[in-house]
Design an enzyme around this catalytic site. Sequence first.
Site, PDB file in Angstrom:
ATOM      1  N   HIS A  49      -4.770  35.641  40.862  1.00 12.86           N
ATOM      2  CA  HIS A  49      -5.380  35.889  42.174  1.00 12.86           C
ATOM      3  C   HIS A  49      -5.476  34.615  43.011  1.00 12.86           C
ATOM      4  O   HIS A  49      -5.707  33.526  42.508  1.00 12.86           O
ATOM      5  CB  HIS A  49      -6.773  36.500  41.991  1.00 12.86           C
ATOM      6  CG  HIS A  49      -7.703  35.653  41.160  1.00 12.86           C
ATOM      7  ND1 HIS A  49      -8.447  34.626  41.688  1.00 12.86           N
ATOM      8  CD2 HIS A  49      -7.992  35.691  39.840  1.00 12.86           C
ATOM      9  CE1 HIS A  49      -9.172  34.072  40.734  1.00 12.86           C
ATOM     10  NE2 HIS A  49      -8.906  34.701  39.601  1.00 12.86           N
ATOM     11  N   ASP A  50      -5.235  34.792  44.308  1.00 15.41           N
ATOM     12  CA  ASP A  50      -5.423  33.753  45.320  1.00 15.41           C
ATOM     13  C   ASP A  50      -4.425  32.605  45.227  1.00 15.41           C
ATOM     14  O   ASP A  50      -4.615  31.578  45.869  1.00 15.41           O
ATOM     15  CB  ASP A  50      -6.853  33.191  45.284  1.00 15.41           C
ATOM     16  CG  ASP A  50      -7.893  34.275  45.501  1.00 15.41           C
ATOM     17  OD1 ASP A  50      -7.937  34.834  46.608  1.00 15.41           O
ATOM     18  OD2 ASP A  50      -8.648  34.581  44.562  1.00 15.41           O
ATOM     19  N   GLY A  63      -5.748  31.257  38.643  1.00 11.48           N
ATOM     20  CA  GLY A  63      -6.212  31.570  39.987  1.00 11.48           C
ATOM     21  C   GLY A  63      -6.301  30.359  40.896  1.00 11.48           C
ATOM     22  O   GLY A  63      -6.529  29.237  40.451  1.00 11.48           O
TER      23      GLY A  63
END
Length: 262
Positions: free
Chosen positions: A121-122, A139
Amino acid sequence: MSNIHPTAVIHAGAQLDSTVQVGPYAVIGPNVRIDAGTRIGPHVVIEGHTTIGRDNVFFQFGSIGAAPQDKKYADEPTTLEIGDRNTIREFVTFNRGTVQDAGATRMGNDNWIMAYVHLAHDCQLGSNIILANNATLAGHVHLGDWVFLGGFTSVHQFCRIGAHAMTAFTAAVSQDVPPFVTAAGNRAVPAGINSEGLKRRGFSSEQIMVIKRAYKAIYRSGLSQDEAKQQLAQMEAQTPDSAEHLRVLREFIEASARGIIR
């Protein structure tokens, strides 16, 4: 649509350009948008609020746009955004962003993503990147343009890897890797500059020589980091043809929150 295999499952809310090709047993969810010329291979699952640009190729068995592997995630409508002309090989996993960061995982254009790569994520990826087999990004990792990660490279969360940097096979990156630098080992340490990559991208011999001098100022001169940054600033003034590259290097070091590899 003749480009859609009859065994594919495509939600009525998905938005696919008429030229998109979808292979057998692929599954595409309701909030997915895919632009012209993109090809989706067999058994690829694309879900979540995912936007995919033009002329991408997804090989079989990928998981694209799944929820982030973050226990704080509470089903917020975060996104995955993929640009144009990316090649994405088998068994990759690309997760959406989280509201604790940008709310989006992003990939630019013309990237070459090999099998079993994981984007958590991200993550924020630029363009013209190569991620070799089993490269794994935790992440919030940021990769600049033209980065090359060797096979089985693992990158700790919140790390940044600057433009034109490179990692060796099985490198374990736990701090930021400055632009142009090659990193190797577990834990990864600097191992020179990515000279061959710079040659292939049209850097002149003089520019590569100046970048090598900058590398020596940072890693081989015995200077403190503040002293090395001062020397880089002086080199910028003295070498106008390489000033932009030196500025990018200096500003990357100044902005590093985790510190650079040593």
